[in-house]
Each structure stands twice: as C-alpha cells, then as structure tokens.
Scaffold this motif. Structure first.
Motif, PDB file in Angstrom:
ATOM      1  N   GLU A 119       0.831  -1.208   0.000  1.00 50.12           N
ATOM      2  CA  GLU A 119       0.000   0.000   0.000  1.00 50.12           C
ATOM      3  C   GLU A 119       0.868   1.261   0.000  1.00 50.12           C
ATOM      4  O   GLU A 119       0.601   2.204  -0.752  1.00 50.12           O
ATOM      5  CB  GLU A 119      -0.923  -0.009   1.214  1.00 50.12           C
ATOM      6  N   ASN A 120       1.880   1.285   0.836  1.00 53.34           N
ATOM      7  CA  ASN A 120       2.753   2.461   0.905  1.00 53.34           C
ATOM      8  C   ASN A 120       3.478   2.688  -0.409  1.00 53.34           C
ATOM      9  O   ASN A 120       3.614   3.833  -0.870  1.00 53.34           O
ATOM     10  CB  ASN A 120       3.762   2.303   2.048  1.00 53.34           C
ATOM     11  N   ARG A 178       0.880   4.019  -3.115  1.00 54.21           N
ATOM     12  CA  ARG A 178       0.484   5.420  -2.898  1.00 54.21           C
ATOM     13  C   ARG A 178       1.639   6.376  -3.190  1.00 54.21           C
ATOM     14  O   ARG A 178       1.436   7.454  -3.764  1.00 54.21           O
ATOM     15  CB  ARG A 178       0.001   5.597  -1.458  1.00 54.21           C
ATOM     16  N   ARG A 219       1.504   9.238  -6.102  1.00 52.58           N
ATOM     17  CA  ARG A 219       1.701  10.661  -5.779  1.00 52.58           C
ATOM     18  C   ARG A 219       2.733  11.282  -6.720  1.00 52.58           C
ATOM     19  O   ARG A 219       2.556  12.409  -7.184  1.00 52.58           O
ATOM     20  CB  ARG A 219       2.142  10.824  -4.325  1.00 52.58           C
ATOM     21  N   GLU A 273      -7.762   6.087 -10.014  1.00 55.04           N
ATOM     22  CA  GLU A 273      -7.751   6.081  -8.549  1.00 55.04           C
ATOM     23  C   GLU A 273      -9.147   5.851  -7.977  1.00 55.04           C
ATOM     24  O   GLU A 273      -9.312   5.148  -6.973  1.00 55.04           O
ATOM     25  CB  GLU A 273      -7.179   7.400  -8.028  1.00 55.04           C
ATOM     26  N   VAL A 313      -6.375   2.204  -1.356  1.00 52.08           N
ATOM     27  CA  VAL A 313      -6.452   3.654  -1.186  1.00 52.08           C
ATOM     28  C   VAL A 313      -7.732   3.943  -0.418  1.00 52.08           C
ATOM     29  O   VAL A 313      -8.694   3.171  -0.488  1.00 52.08           O
ATOM     30  CB  VAL A 313      -6.450   4.399  -2.540  1.00 52.08           C
ATOM     31  N   TYR A 347      -6.999   9.712   1.336  1.00 50.36           N
ATOM     32  CA  TYR A 347      -5.899   9.766   0.361  1.00 50.36           C
ATOM     33  C   TYR A 347      -6.363  10.391  -0.949  1.00 50.36           C
ATOM     34  O   TYR A 347      -5.691  11.256  -1.521  1.00 50.36           O
ATOM     35  CB  TYR A 347      -5.373   8.345   0.142  1.00 50.36           C
ATOM     36  N   GLU A 358      -6.963  14.119  -0.523  1.00 51.38           N
ATOM     37  CA  GLU A 358      -5.697  14.852  -0.455  1.00 51.38           C
ATOM     38  C   GLU A 358      -5.121  15.078  -1.848  1.00 51.38           C
ATOM     39  O   GLU A 358      -4.679  16.183  -2.187  1.00 51.38           O
ATOM     40  CB  GLU A 358      -4.704  14.053   0.402  1.00 51.38           C
TER      41      GLU A 358
END
Length: 602
Positions: free
Chosen positions: A199-200, A203, A207, A241, A252, A256, A259
């Motif tokens: 997941e990290n 994302r 980004r 997304e 997600v 998130y 943002e």
C-alpha cells in the motif's frame, strides 16, 4: 522355502516402493505445476500451489532428501513470486502513466455523450424514448485471479481499443484498463503478510505520477489541444484512482483521494490562471471555457467536488469580456473607417427591407416616397447595431453550462454590453470625431447617426430581455448606458462642428488685405468676404439635415463668431489707420514703425 521367502520379500519391497511413490508423485506433480505456473507468470495461482505443497503434500514425505531440498527452496520461490508480481505492478503503473490521456479522453467523451443525451431529453420531454442505461462506472472485466492465460499486453494495464467512430458507442473509461496486475500483487502481498508495504509503495508512486500529470507544458496556452491533453491526463489519473478506491479494500482510502484531489485542484487552477492570461483570442477563451466545463462535469460524475473550477470560470469570464472588447474595438474601427458618411441610397423594395431588417427604423414619410430614396443614416448605423447584438450573443455563449441563474446571466450580459458602449464604442466614435482631416459633412452625418443609434437602445434592451427571459418589471436589472454614450458622441461632434466652423471663418478673415489709406471704397465686397458667404451658405445647407436645435445653435455660433471677428478686424483697421496718419505727420518711415503699429493694435 528360501525362494518363496525371497519372492515375498521382493513383493513387499515392491509394494512399499509403490506406496512411497504414490505419496511422492503428487508432490512432484505439484512442484512441476508450480514451476509451470511460475514460468507462465501466473503468480497468484503459483502462490496457492506453493501453499498446498508446503502444508499438505510435503509433510507426508518430509523424510526424503528431495523434499528437504524443496522445503529449503520455498522461501526463495515466495520471494521470486513477490518480486515478479511487483515488477508487473511497476509495468502497470508505467503503462497507465503513459495512457492516462487516452483514459481521460474516453471518460470525457462519455460525459459529453451523457450531457448531449440529457439535453435531448430535456428538449423533448414528451417523447417516450427510453434512456439508455448508464454503464456502471465500476464494472470492469470479469477476470479470475487464477487465470491460466499467460501475461500479455493486457496485464500491463491497457487494453487495445480501436478508435471508435463518432456515431458508435464510446467504450467506458474502465473498459480500457485491466487492473488484474494490481489485484494480483495486492493478493500476493496480503498472503505474504506485506500488504502495508505494498500500500505504501503504491500510494508513493501514484503521488509522484500525480505531480508529473499536474505539471502543465510551457506552451499549453498556444492551442486548445494543449489544454485538452492536460485535462485528459488529469481525468485519466483520477478515474483510475476512483476505480481502485471502489474495487479494493483499503489499498487507497477516501482521505488519500481527497488529499490528491485538493493538490490537483489547486495546481490546476493556478496553471489555468497563468496560461489563460496569455489568451488574446476570444474564440480560444470560449473553447477553453467549454473544455473546463466538460472537465469539471466529468470529474463530478466520479464524485469529486468541482465548485472551485466554476468559481475560476467566473474569473475567466472577465478576461473573456476584455478579449471581446479588444476584438470589437477593431471591428468598430474598421466599420467607422470604411464608412462613406453618406445617407444609404435605396433603389428597390428588396434593399429597403434588408436595411430595415438589420436596423429597427420606421418612417412613414420615407416609406411613401418613391424609389430611389435615401435613409437618413449612413451604413455604419446598421453595422454597429448588428455588431452590438453579436457581442451580446458572444457574452451569452460564455454563460452557458456555468450553472448560473437567468438573473445572473442577464446581469453579466448587461454589464459587458455597457462596457462595450461606454468604453469601446465611445472611444471609437471619439477618435473619428477628433480626426484632423474630418469635414463638416462627416460630422453632421455622425450627429444624425448617433441620434438614430440612441433611439435603438430600447430595442437592445428588449433583445437582452428576450434571450435571458428576465423581465425588468419583475427583477431589477442594470440599464444600458447606450443613450449616454451616443449623446456624448453627438455633443462632441457638435463641439467639433463649432470649432471647425470658427476655424474656417478665421481662415477666410486672415485672407483679408486692405489698402488702408485709399479714398475710393466703391460698392463691391472683398473677394474673401464673397467666398466666406458662399462657404457659409453651403455649410448652412448641410445643417438642414440636423435636428432643429442643433442646426440653430451651429448657425448662431458661426454668426456670432463672424461678427466678433469682423468687429476685431474693424477695430484693428481703425487703430492702424490712425497710427499711420500720426506717423506721417512726423515724416517718419512707415516701414520702420511696424512694431509700434502692432503694439498699438494690441
């Protein structure tokens, strides 16, 4: 007995061997299946096979040496599956980064088709046409995670879709994307206990891609395609997304997405403010507005708030109004420069109706006159009137699809039209009136023209009311300042007539040359005075076309100035004659005394 004993021993050994082989063969078959799945890059089924092999089959034959080799190799196989699935995910991320504009273009086409369909339904409410069911925004391919097909181009994220014809159905934006690499990698990392790591990573990479997508090209403002590609990439990014949000559990989350959207919204608005300020073509600004509206409507379908985009469009509206004013300034300048400042001649009924159709003019006496005849105004009157209406139409086009009330649209159009009248048209008329080479005939025609344009202002008011459906009797509306504009222009033309006429009179009087000492005057007028009277006669004849009060004021001003100038001339003559007589009594040379004479005259 020994032979029988040996035979039975062999039979037992053979039976035991067969039993052991029956236990080992499934292990070997499962391991072979695992290697085949790894080879064909079916990683999630391979992981399932590995679990069965480890927990079900290998414990039964764990004492064999080859099984120990397999057990030692299992962590390596898991790591290999993990690395390969991550490689597939990287390929997917790279592919959707490259194809975001295609995904966004398809999504915006869908939104445009839906909006067109809604407009048709609104325009034809009584027709019992069945509305085509909207495709579920989150319906994608039916792909089993454990598919036996080898990895293909689809696994990289983008399906091959041929260009659709305009009259064919546009495929859904989600139909272009195969999300199986994401799902597989997510499942694999979840099974391996590394979901948080996955997941990290996802994302973080998205980004980075968002920042790249939101960076506009430096020449974006030059063409509409530059803006379109920029919007397509942004829409494509958030369509992906949004789909990931609704089809995965926690990869997600809404915070998130919000943002990312806040960052995208601020950067997009800043980029549009910067690049739209370079636009000097109102048609490009209008096309940009339509593109922004489609961009906002598309993202609104996916649940993103777009109010700030519509607020920014109100800022672009002011810029659009300025570009329109600059464009119409050139249009008015060309109309006024090309006009012949002569009444429009009419030789047939067809031409008469054409002019009346372009400009609201009614004159019963003129209608009764036989052909050929003339309208009192010149050609710039109907041309200017129609260009004002075209400007109003241009303002109305920008207000479409902005979700504004009729009152707001009416107010916007009236304010822009007032700027056109009081600033642009007024400046153009003043420039024509103040030209050095303009004649009295042209000034007279300008006064006549502005008089008729002033009368037409009420028709412009009605025109705006008809297209906005806002009645002044019900809602307080801004009044048009056209009457003031044309009055100011007419007064400036009148002042210019007075000034030019007085200058002409002065020029004639400066031609006066007398022999101040002659005794024989005779009864014949001076040549300059004869020419002056002829000039005034022809000029006053032109004044007959002016309104009575204006013509009377012009004639009185000219006569007053002429009388004052003649009195001044007579006074100068008397002073000069007395001075010359006095000088001659003292026998002085007159040529040596010019400066004293001038001094006495003053």
């Amino acid at each position: 007995m020994e032979e029988l004993k040996q035979c039975r021993l062999q039979q037992r050994n053979i039976s035991a061997t067969v039993d052991k082989l029956m236990l080992c063969l499934p292990v070997l078959e499962m391991y072979s299946k695992l290697r085949d799945q790894m080879k064909t890059k079916r990683h999630y089924p391979a992981l399932k096979t590995l679990e069965h092999l480890e927990h079900t089959y290998l414990p039964q034959v764990s004492h064999y040496r080859f099984c120990k080799v397999m057990v030692d190799n299992i962590p390596k196989l898991r790591e290999e599956i993990k690395d390969v699935s991550m490689s597939d995910l990287k390929d997917f991320l790279e592919s959707i980064r490259k194809h975001s504009d295609k995904i966004g273009e398809t999504a915006m086409k869908q939104a445009q088709q839906q909006r067109n369909l809604d407009n048709i339904i609104l325009q034809q409410p009584r027709i019992g046409s069945k509305r085509k069911p909207k495709k579920d925004a989150y319906t994608i391919f039916d792909t089993e995670i454990g598919s036996t097909s080898p990895k293909s181009e689809q696994d990289s994220g983008i399906l091959d879709v041929e260009d659709e014809e305009d009259d064919e159905e546009v495929p859904g934006a989600q139909d272009l994307v195969d999300f199986s690499p994401v799902y597989r990698c997510l499942h694999i990392y979840s099974v391996l206990g590394a979901r948080e790591t996955f997941e990290n990573y996802y994302r973080k990479q998205r980004r980075k891609q968002a920042r790249l997508v939101l960076q506009p090209p430096s020449n974006m403002h030059e063409t509409l395609d530059g803006y379109r590609k920029y919007f397509n990439q942004i829409v494509g990014f958030f369509v992906v997304e949004d789909h990931i949000l609704h089809t995965t559990q926690g990869l997600v989350n809404r915070a998130y997405i919000d943002e990312l959207w806040e960052m995208a919204l601020s950067k997009t608005i800043a980029a549009l403010r910067t690049h739209s300020s370079y636009c000097s073509d109102p048609n490009l600004v209008l096309d940009l507005k339509n593109l922004i509206v489609l961009f906002a409507d598309t993202l609104q379908v996916y649940g993103f708030p777009v109010n700030q985009l519509f607020d920014m469009l109100l800022e672009i509206r002011d810029q659009y109004s300025e570009t329109l004013l600059k464009k119409w300034s050139g249009i008015f300048r060309n109309i006024l420069d090309s006009d012949n400042y002569s009444p429009i001649p009419v030789t047939s009924e067809e031409i008469y109706k054409k002019v009346v159709g372009q400009f609201p003019f009614q004159d019963t006496e003129l209608e009764k006159q036989p052909f050929p005849k003339k309208f009192p105004f010149s050609e710039f009157v109907p041309k200017v009137y129609n260009q004002i209406k075209e400007f109003i139409y241009a303002c109305l086009k920008f207000s479409e699809d902005l979700h504004l009330s009729s009152t707001e649209v009416d107010d916007m159009i009236r304010k822009s039209t007032n700027l056109l009248l009081t600033r642009t048209l007024s400046s153009s008329l003043q420039n024509v009136i103040k030209r050095k080479n303009i004649g009295l005939t042209e000034l007279v025609q300008i006064i006549i023209n502005t008089t008729h344009l002033e009368k037409s202002c009420k028709y412009l008011e009605e025109f705006i009311t008809n297209i906005t459906n806002v009645l002044p009797e019900i809602v307080h509306t801004t009044k048009l300042y056209g009457t003031t504009t044309f009055k100011d222009a007419r007064h400036a033309a009148e002042e210019e007539i007075y000034t030019n006429l007085n200058q002409k009179i002065d020029q004639f009087l400066q031609l006066a040359d007398y022999d101040w000492m002659t005794g024989d005057l005779g009864n014949k007028a001076s040549d300059y005075l004869v020419d002056l009277i002829a000039f005034l006669r022809s000029t006053f004849a032109v004044f007959t076309h002016l309104p009575g009060k204006v013509a009377q004021t012009a004639c009185m001003s000219a006569c007053k100035h002429l009388a004052t100038s003649l009195m001044q001339l007579l006074l100068e003559a008397e002073v000069r004659q007395l001075t010359l007589g006095a000088l001659q009594q003292f026998n002085l040379d007159v040529r040596e005394c010019e400066r004293p004479i001038a001094f006495c005259t003053e």
